[in-house]
Design a protein around this motif. Structure first.
Motif, PDB file in Angstrom:
ATOM      1  N   GLY A 140       0.151   6.503   7.019  1.00 10.43           N
ATOM      2  CA  GLY A 140       0.637   5.340   7.757  1.00 10.43           C
ATOM      3  C   GLY A 140       2.146   5.304   7.863  1.00 10.43           C
ATOM      4  O   GLY A 140       2.727   4.233   8.035  1.00 10.43           O
ATOM      5  N   GLU A 141       2.789   6.447   7.778  1.00 12.24           N
ATOM      6  CA  GLU A 141       4.252   6.527   7.839  1.00 12.24           C
ATOM      7  C   GLU A 141       4.736   6.246   9.270  1.00 12.24           C
ATOM      8  O   GLU A 141       4.038   6.503  10.241  1.00 12.24           O
ATOM      9  N   ARG A 142       5.953   5.687   9.372  1.00 10.80           N
ATOM     10  CA  ARG A 142       6.550   5.507  10.695  1.00 10.80           C
ATOM     11  C   ARG A 142       6.784   6.879  11.325  1.00 10.80           C
ATOM     12  O   ARG A 142       7.274   7.793  10.669  1.00 10.80           O
ATOM     13  N   GLY A 143       6.455   6.987  12.620  1.00  9.55           N
ATOM     14  CA  GLY A 143       6.602   8.273  13.293  1.00  9.55           C
ATOM     15  C   GLY A 143       8.016   8.791  13.274  1.00  9.55           C
ATOM     16  O   GLY A 143       8.264   9.996  13.128  1.00  9.55           O
ATOM     17  N   ARG A 144       8.987   7.893  13.397  1.00 10.34           N
ATOM     18  CA  ARG A 144      10.395   8.311  13.395  1.00 10.34           C
ATOM     19  C   ARG A 144      10.798   8.867  12.043  1.00 10.34           C
ATOM     20  O   ARG A 144      11.591   9.819  11.959  1.00 10.34           O
ATOM     21  N   GLU A 145      10.260   8.306  10.944  1.00  9.19           N
ATOM     22  CA  GLU A 145      10.714   8.685   9.607  1.00  9.19           C
ATOM     23  C   GLU A 145      10.027   9.932   9.078  1.00  9.19           C
ATOM     24  O   GLU A 145      10.511  10.543   8.129  1.00  9.19           O
ATOM     25  N   ARG A 176      -1.093   1.436   2.541  1.00  6.54           N
ATOM     26  CA  ARG A 176      -1.494   1.697   3.923  1.00  6.54           C
ATOM     27  C   ARG A 176      -2.883   2.332   3.966  1.00  6.54           C
ATOM     28  O   ARG A 176      -3.624   2.152   4.936  1.00  6.54           O
ATOM     29  N   PHE A 177      -3.251   3.096   2.942  1.00  5.78           N
ATOM     30  CA  PHE A 177      -4.633   3.565   2.824  1.00  5.78           C
ATOM     31  C   PHE A 177      -5.582   2.375   2.715  1.00  5.78           C
ATOM     32  O   PHE A 177      -6.626   2.326   3.373  1.00  5.78           O
ATOM     33  N   SER A 178      -5.219   1.389   1.910  1.00  6.81           N
ATOM     34  CA  SER A 178      -6.059   0.195   1.738  1.00  6.81           C
ATOM     35  C   SER A 178      -6.143  -0.609   3.024  1.00  6.81           C
ATOM     36  O   SER A 178      -7.206  -1.148   3.355  1.00  6.81           O
ATOM     37  N   MET A 179      -5.044  -0.692   3.751  1.00  4.41           N
ATOM     38  CA  MET A 179      -5.062  -1.420   5.028  1.00  4.41           C
ATOM     39  C   MET A 179      -5.971  -0.730   6.035  1.00  4.41           C
ATOM     40  O   MET A 179      -6.684  -1.398   6.808  1.00  4.41           O
ATOM     41  N   ALA A 180      -5.946   0.605   6.060  1.00  8.50           N
ATOM     42  CA  ALA A 180      -6.826   1.348   6.961  1.00  8.50           C
ATOM     43  C   ALA A 180      -8.290   1.103   6.601  1.00  8.50           C
ATOM     44  O   ALA A 180      -9.131   0.874   7.484  1.00  8.50           O
ATOM     45  N   GLN A 181      -8.603   1.123   5.310  1.00  6.82           N
ATOM     46  CA  GLN A 181      -9.979   0.863   4.881  1.00  6.82           C
ATOM     47  C   GLN A 181     -10.387  -0.566   5.211  1.00  6.82           C
ATOM     48  O   GLN A 181     -11.541  -0.822   5.563  1.00  6.82           O
ATOM     49  N   ARG A 182      -9.449  -1.496   5.137  1.00  8.59           N
ATOM     50  CA  ARG A 182      -9.744  -2.885   5.492  1.00  8.59           C
ATOM     51  C   ARG A 182     -10.095  -3.002   6.970  1.00  8.59           C
ATOM     52  O   ARG A 182     -11.056  -3.699   7.332  1.00  8.59           O
ATOM     53  N   LEU A 219       3.257  -0.407  -1.563  1.00  6.41           N
ATOM     54  CA  LEU A 219       4.149  -1.276  -0.799  1.00  6.41           C
ATOM     55  C   LEU A 219       3.821  -2.724  -1.154  1.00  6.41           C
ATOM     56  O   LEU A 219       2.794  -3.259  -0.753  1.00  6.41           O
ATOM     57  N   VAL A 220       4.676  -3.347  -1.941  1.00  5.26           N
ATOM     58  CA  VAL A 220       4.425  -4.696  -2.439  1.00  5.26           C
ATOM     59  C   VAL A 220       4.735  -5.701  -1.340  1.00  5.26           C
ATOM     60  O   VAL A 220       5.882  -5.797  -0.889  1.00  5.26           O
ATOM     61  N   GLU A 221       3.740  -6.444  -0.906  1.00  2.39           N
ATOM     62  CA  GLU A 221       3.919  -7.406   0.179  1.00  2.39           C
ATOM     63  C   GLU A 221       4.688  -8.620  -0.325  1.00  2.39           C
ATOM     64  O   GLU A 221       4.283  -9.265  -1.297  1.00  2.39           O
ATOM     65  N   GLY A 222       5.794  -8.928   0.352  1.00  6.22           N
ATOM     66  CA  GLY A 222       6.577 -10.097  -0.009  1.00  6.22           C
ATOM     67  C   GLY A 222       7.153 -10.023  -1.410  1.00  6.22           C
ATOM     68  O   GLY A 222       7.440 -11.063  -2.015  1.00  6.22           O
ATOM     69  N   ASP A 223       7.358  -8.802  -1.940  1.00  8.26           N
ATOM     70  CA  ASP A 223       7.880  -8.601  -3.301  1.00  8.26           C
ATOM     71  C   ASP A 223       7.029  -9.308  -4.355  1.00  8.26           C
ATOM     72  O   ASP A 223       7.517  -9.636  -5.440  1.00  8.26           O
ATOM     73  N   ASP A 224       5.746  -9.531  -4.043  1.00 11.95           N
ATOM     74  CA  ASP A 224       4.815 -10.146  -4.995  1.00 11.95           C
ATOM     75  C   ASP A 224       4.056  -9.029  -5.708  1.00 11.95           C
ATOM     76  O   ASP A 224       3.139  -8.434  -5.148  1.00 11.95           O
TER      77      ASP A 224
END
Length: 461
Positions: free
Chosen positions: A196-201, A262-268, A315-320
């Motif tokens: 799920g990396e940004r294409g530019r990066e 991003r793996f978890s988001m894809a599975q979601r 990737l910690v969402e909202g620094d939580d």
């Protein structure tokens, strides 16, 4: 010539002897409903849909509804309509890694994307989804693994076969830390999964951060954020499959994955499309079932095989740091490295928060003098952080507390060791030497300077 013949024979064995196909009965959102072959399919099977313009779109079966198979595509659905042919794939999804893959960049299907020509496949199939080695057959974690980063080598020492999480918000330096590990580690092989990396990066990471030196002994698997969720999820599975190949060759493998979130988001996305109800923060129960299956594939191998040392970013969402994915991953792995935004904002990179990071193989992997050195440094950092606000405001008066005075003296020295440029490499032995020098007893002041520093007695009237 013999290797070419062997590869040719292997390709012949993969050819299907017959073909079963059905028809597309409906398309709803990301799902394609296939009728006529539902009795020949099961969850996880593959089928290839032929679009109206002749394009082949591989799909995976993710569920069943009203006597039809629900398939999700690995590519765009343009050109697919009612009546399109859906051919069942005979072979189980697998990749065929080889030593020739080192230095190459591939996608989630195991295809080269670096314009360096075709891949030379191996002869042994490694399933995309494979179970981890049985717990009772695994070796114990090995000796220390040098990652080249002073803060991690000292305070969260990683061992061969250990699995660690790197927890941070966006823009705090996760990718830079991974690239430093890939370049400076003493592992035999590095396998990098950019999920799920940004294409530019992606290209910047490979060419600038990883560099030719790091790429030469690495295999990089890339699935960018714009690709379908199946591709992003499969990139994580392929990363572990490639790492397992090198582990079975008896090599010490460093597996870096960015990111588990991003793996978890894809599975979601996959689970919600198939009709599974959400559980926590929109994540479905399948997400939390798949996480240990993925992460447990890293770790020590069987006897006479190598190890997979896994470093997985979250990737910690909202620094939580207590959000569902962070909490679940932290409970599975053997330690966690926390990158703190507040530390990054004051300009110290890597922005490792020493007090919130832990390696579960410490202190067992260290010698007694090393443990004593690390414990003292941690105490100094803790004492300074407790009094940091008073010190910055000037409200603390020197001499009030001996421990705080010691922390004020030694903390800048420790900070200087933790600060490291991404072009700077430090091995394990040098790390301990630098810390011991920084924590050496303060040199007493010469008599002349001590007399000058002593306050003069009050004048008599």
């Amino acid at each position: 010539m013999t290797a070419a013949l062997t590869a040719f024979e292997s390709n012949l064995e993969r050819l299907a002897t017959h073909q079963v196909f059905g028809k597309v009965a409906a398309v709803q959102g990301l799902l394609v409903e296939v009728a006529g072959v539902q009795n020949n399919l099961s969850i996880g099977d593959r089928c290839n849909i032929v679009s109206r313009d002749g394009r082949i779109v591989p799909c995976e079966v993710v569920g069943f509804r009203e006597g039809r198979a629900l398939a999700m595509p690995f590519g765009p659905l343009e050109g697919i309509g009612l009546g399109c042919r859906a051919e069942i794939a005979d072979a189980a999804p697998a990749v065929y890694p080889s030593d020739k893959w080192l230095g190459r960049v591939i996608d989630a299907m195991g295809r080269p994307i670096d314009d360096e020509g075709p891949l030379v496949d191996g002869t042994v199939a490694y399933p995309i989804k494979a179970p981890p080695p049985p717990a009772h057959q695994r070796k114990r974690v090995g000796g220390k693994l040098d990652l080249g980063i002073r803060a991690i080598n000292l305070f969260t020492t990683c061992c061969q076969g250990q699995r660690m999480g790197i927890f941070a918000g966006s823009g705090v330096g996760k990718s830079t830390v991974l690239s430093m590990m890939a370049r400076y580690t003493n592992a035999d092989v590095t396998v990098v999964g950019l999920v799920g990396e940004r294409g530019r990066e992606a290209r910047e990471f490979i060419e600038d951060d990883l560099g030719p030196e790091g790429l030469a002994r690495s295999v990089v698997i890339v699935a960018t954020s714009d690709e379908p969720p199946l591709m992003r999820r499969q990139a994580a599975y392929v990363t572990l499959s490639v790492a397992e190949y090198f582990r079975d060759q008896g090599k010490n493998v460093l597996c870096l994955m960015d990111s588990v979130t991003r793996f978890s988001m894809a599975q979601r996305e996959i689970s919600l499309s198939a009709g599974e109800p959400p559980a926590a923060k929109g994540y479905t129960p399948t997400v939390f079932a798949e996480l240990p299956k993925l992460l447990e594939r890293a770790g020590p191998g069987r006897k006479k095989s190598g190890n997979i040392t896994g470093l997985f970013t979250v990737l910690v969402e909202g620094d939580d740091h207590n959000e569902p994915i962070s909490d679940a991953v932290r409970g599975i792995l053997d330690g966690h490295i926390v990158l703190d935004r507040a530390i990054a904002e004051r300009g110290r990179y890597p922005a490792l928060n020493i007090l919130r990071s832990i390696s579960r193989t410490m202190p067992g992997c260290n010698e007694d003098d090393q443990n004593a050195l690390i414990a003292r440094a941690r105490k100094i950092i803790s004492t300074y952080e407790d009094m940091a606000e008073l010190i910055r405001l000037g409200a603390y008066r020197k001499g009030s507390n001996a421990e705080v005075d010691e922390a004020i003296y030694y903390f800048p020295r420790i900070e200087a060791i933790l600060r490291q440029l991404k072009t700077d490499k430090t091995d394990l032995a040098t790390c301990y030497k630098l810390l011991a020098e920084a924590l050496a007893p303060a040199t007493p002041m010469p008599p002349m300077e001590a007399a000058a520093a002593k306050p003069a007695p009050p004048a008599r009237r």
